[in-house]
Design a protein around this motif. Structure first.
Motif, PDB file in Angstrom:
ATOM      1  N   LEU A 190      -3.103  -3.697   2.646  1.00 50.58           N
ATOM      2  CA  LEU A 190      -3.043  -4.883   1.792  1.00 50.58           C
ATOM      3  C   LEU A 190      -3.239  -4.486   0.335  1.00 50.58           C
TER       4      LEU A 190
ATOM      5  N   PRO B  84      -1.981  -2.598  -2.331  1.00 51.61           N
ATOM      6  CA  PRO B  84      -2.215  -1.328  -3.031  1.00 51.61           C
ATOM      7  C   PRO B  84      -1.991  -1.520  -4.531  1.00 51.61           C
ATOM      8  N   ILE B  85      -2.631  -0.659  -5.318  1.00 52.49           N
ATOM      9  CA  ILE B  85      -2.491  -0.781  -6.778  1.00 52.49           C
ATOM     10  C   ILE B  85      -1.079  -0.345  -7.193  1.00 52.49           C
ATOM     11  N   ALA B  86      -0.626   0.700  -6.579  1.00 52.34           N
ATOM     12  CA  ALA B  86       0.729   1.191  -6.857  1.00 52.34           C
ATOM     13  C   ALA B  86       1.356   1.662  -5.545  1.00 52.34           C
ATOM     14  N   HIS B  87       2.699   1.626  -5.503  1.00 55.24           N
ATOM     15  CA  HIS B  87       3.344   1.986  -4.238  1.00 55.24           C
ATOM     16  C   HIS B  87       4.694   2.629  -4.489  1.00 55.24           C
ATOM     17  N   PRO B  88       4.648   3.879  -4.925  1.00 57.90           N
ATOM     18  CA  PRO B  88       5.934   4.566  -5.115  1.00 57.90           C
ATOM     19  C   PRO B  88       6.674   4.752  -3.799  1.00 57.90           C
TER      20      PRO B  88
END
Lengths: 268, 426
Positions: free
Chosen positions: B402, B404-408
């Motif tokens: 749930l 995430p701060i970032a999601h490359p």
């Protein structure tokens, strides 16, 4: 001929679907989850925290008494610093051994289950290996937990300490302060409007407007910064071949720390 | 031929559908998915309710920021009365809850102890234990003791009052008797004095008549007249002196007699009082003993002496468990009452101008709305999580995180979750 081509395409797709997961065998299965609240509820932690609460209360009284006698701000600051240091020392003394045992248990269970990262259970809605019971059993056991010499394998889950970013970056701090001031001013303005409102519908509308004004300001002041932090975090994460980045508070063990890289990126 | 074509078309359809689906094992996903709960929450069918609650809470918060118009003395009085009534009601409810708890645990204790006695083969003891009068609660026991003490006190009071009345009547009677005797004696003395006066008068009558006759003689000179007058006066004085002497003697006698009578009364009163006191004491002791016996009979069932060690241990365990449960439940009742009291105190302080608006009825309303908001948000969160789990399982993801701060990398499941929420109408 036409039938043959169709058959081959269909067969390839179907085979691809059914064998792909086993053929590409690097799905992330080494993510552990733990309910940190269960550890915090252990009698040893509850007792230690109760003890610390008592100490904190006692120290606050002592601090207040000493602050009364302070002659200037420098002395006051010195007193506050001294008490803060003393409390930290006490905290380390009381909670330190317990936390160390938890870390050893986490490392031991993670090594046994070959986990690269353990996150708090509240951010995982599906999957992951729940190691709460294993860790609790080790922590509450009577035997010493041998330290694990091997470090956890690199994880594609990264983390940043947002508190460091928030407090360490002047722009973020300034934006937060400006927003707090704005909110205070608007509260006074809308409170006056609320006083004049006679019906509940009017009151409801005023509060909706108030929330909107705050949200708009938040978007203006903070959203660009948040977006910037996220963009830099994503760029760094991509460079480091991470798939997702979470907050440090949600990481219990392992994971890849990119806080410093993000901080450097923001300062440039 | 046509059937082969249909079969191939079917296989192709399955293959194409499968091919069009997300490749969860691709290097950029590796089985990881994530959900943006903020976005999913905003798309949730119940989001408008959440917004309404947020607005209502904000309205209270804003109202709290407004300085309050002082209330009139009548309004203040009514509000204070209402707070006092609520506090009294909370006390009553709390007291009733404690009574009910004690009653419930007393019954459970009786059942469990009787069962333990039976399992040790002590059937008659178990029966006796069960059939003994039950003081189901400390409150009941206290009430009985209080009632008994009150009865005893009333009895004491009635006995004492009765004694006082008896003594009062006796004292009155003795005083009346003494008064009668005194008056008889005084009358007797008065008669004696009167007799003496008459006797002396008769005794001196001839002499007095002779002197008066002589005084009627006009030829008397002054010296003779003076001498006759003095002689008459001397007779009067002599008579008076004798009567006065007698009266003085009588007065003295009467005073002595009065003292004697008073002493007699006191003596009799003391004697009666001592007897009465002894009698009262005996009566009170008897009554006290009677009450003590009644209380002892009501103080709950008795365990037989010389119980086997195992049974004793079992009974101790039962007592310990019940005591623990009692403490736990009592703490809950106490916490509930303290919370109510604290709220009411806050309301009272608010009436007196302390932090007006942040407390009192507004605070209660805000707390209620905040709870509703929390419950609704949890419901939304749970539905988002359930939808995410369902989709993740269907599509073969290994982990769903749930926010995430970032999601490359990873797969954004938010859109699928929103579609699922809308399609299921939750």
């Amino acid at each position: 001929m036409k039938h043959r081509i169709l058959a081959i395409v269909a067969l390839l797709c179907a085979v691809g679907v059914f064998i792909a997961p086993s053929a590409i065998a690097d799905d992330l299965t080494d993510v552990g989850t733990i309910a940190q609240s269960a550890i915090a509820s252990l009698p040893a932690f509850v007792s230690a925290n109760r003890q610390l609460t008592g100490i904190a209360s006692q120290m606050q009284q002592q601090e207040a008494a000493q602050l009364k006698g302070a002659k200037n701000d420098a002395q006051r600051q010195q007193i506050q610093l001294s008490f803060s240091q003393r409390f930290n020392d006490k905290q380390n003394e009381i909670l330190g051994p317990l936390l160390q045992r938890v870390q050893l248990a986490l490392a031991a269970v993670s090594a046994k289950r070959k986990l690269s990262v353990v996150v708090d259970r509240h951010i995982v809605v599906y999957g992951g290996q729940d190691i709460t019971t294993d860790v609790l059993n080790l922590v509450t056991g009577t035997q010493a937990i041998p330290p694990v010499t091997a470090t956890p394998p690199p994880s594609p889950i990264g983390y940043v300490d947002q508190t460091v970013l928030d407090s360490g970056l002047p722009k973020v701090k300034a934006a937060n302060d400006a927003f707090a001031k704005f909110a205070q001013q608007q509260r006074a303005i809308f409170a006056a409007k609320m006083q004049k409102a006679t019906t509940s519908a009017e009151k409801q509308q005023i509060s909706v407007d108030f929330n909107k004004v705050l949200a708009d300001e938040q978007n203006t002041l903070l959203k660009p910064l948040v977006s910037k932090v996220r963009a830099i975090t994503a760029t760094i994460a991509e460079k480091k071949h991470l798939l997702v980045v979470v907050d440090k508070g949600d990481i219990v063990f392992g994971g890849t720390d990119i806080t410093q890289d993000v901080r450097n990126g923001l300062n440039h | 031929m046509a059937s082969i074509t249909r079969l191939l078309a079917g296989v192709l359809l399955v293959g194409v559908v499968a091919c069009s689906h997300v490749d969860v094992s691709s290097p950029n996903i590796r089985g990881i998915a994530y959900v943006n709960t903020n976005k999913a929450t905003k798309a949730h069918p119940l989001y408008s309710q959440l917004q309404d609650l947020d607005a209502a809470i904000a309205a209270i918060d804003l109202s709290a920021a407004v300085p309050m118009v002082p209330k009139s003395p009548e309004e203040m009085k009514a509000d204070i009365a209402s707070i006092k009534a609520q506090l009294a009601q909370a006390e009553e409810q709390s007291s009733q809850a404690v009574g009910a708890l004690q009653g419930r645990l007393a019954k459970e204790e009786r059942t469990e102890v009787a069962a333990a006695l039976r399992s040790a083969g002590l059937n008659s003891a178990a029966q006796a234990y069960e059939s003994a009068p039950l003081i189901s609660s400390a409150a009941q026991a206290q009430a009985i003791e209080k009632s008994a003490a009150s009865d005893l006190q009333s009895y004491q009071k009635s006995v004492v009052e009765q004694g006082q009345a008896t003594m009062g009547a006796l004292e009155k009677r003795l005083h009346e008797q003494a008064q009668g005797r005194f008056q008889t004696r005084a009358a007797q003395y008065a008669r004696e004095e009167s007799d003496l006066s008459l006797r002396l008068s008769q005794q001196d009558a001839n002499q007095r008549l002779a002197l008066q006759t002589k005084l009627n003689n006009l030829a008397l000179n002054d010296a003779q007249r003076k001498s006759l007058t003095a002689a008459l006066k001397a007779i009067d004085q002599n008579e008076k002196a004798q009567v006065d002497a007698m009266r003085a003697r009588h007065q003295k006698d009467l005073q002595a007699y009065q003292n004697e009578l008073q002493a007699g009364i006191m003596k009799q009163i003391r004697s009666h009082a001592t007897a009465l006191q002894a009698q009262t004491q005996t009566q009170l002791q008897a009554r006290q003993q009677q009450v003590s016996q009644q209380l002892a009979a009501l103080s709950g069932p008795r365990l037989p002496a010389n119980l086997p060690a195992a049974t004793k241990a079992q009974l101790e365990q039962i007592a310990s468990n019940l005591q623990q449960r009692y403490q736990t439940d009592l703490t809950k009742i106490s916490d509930r009452f303290n919370q109510t009291r604290s709220d009411l105190e806050a309301q009272y302080e608010a009436l007196n101008g302390v932090d007006v608006g942040a407390v009192g009825a507004a605070k209660q309303q805000r707390d209620k709305l905040a709870k509703e908001r929390g419950d609704l948000y949890k419901k939304i969160e749970d539905q988002i999580a359930a939808a995410a789990r369902r989709i993740a399982k269907r599509d073969g993801f290994s982990v769903v995180l749930l926010d995430p701060i970032a999601h490359p990398g990873g797969y954004d499941l938010t859109g699928d979750v929103i579609s699922s929420l809308k399609s299921t109408g939750t």
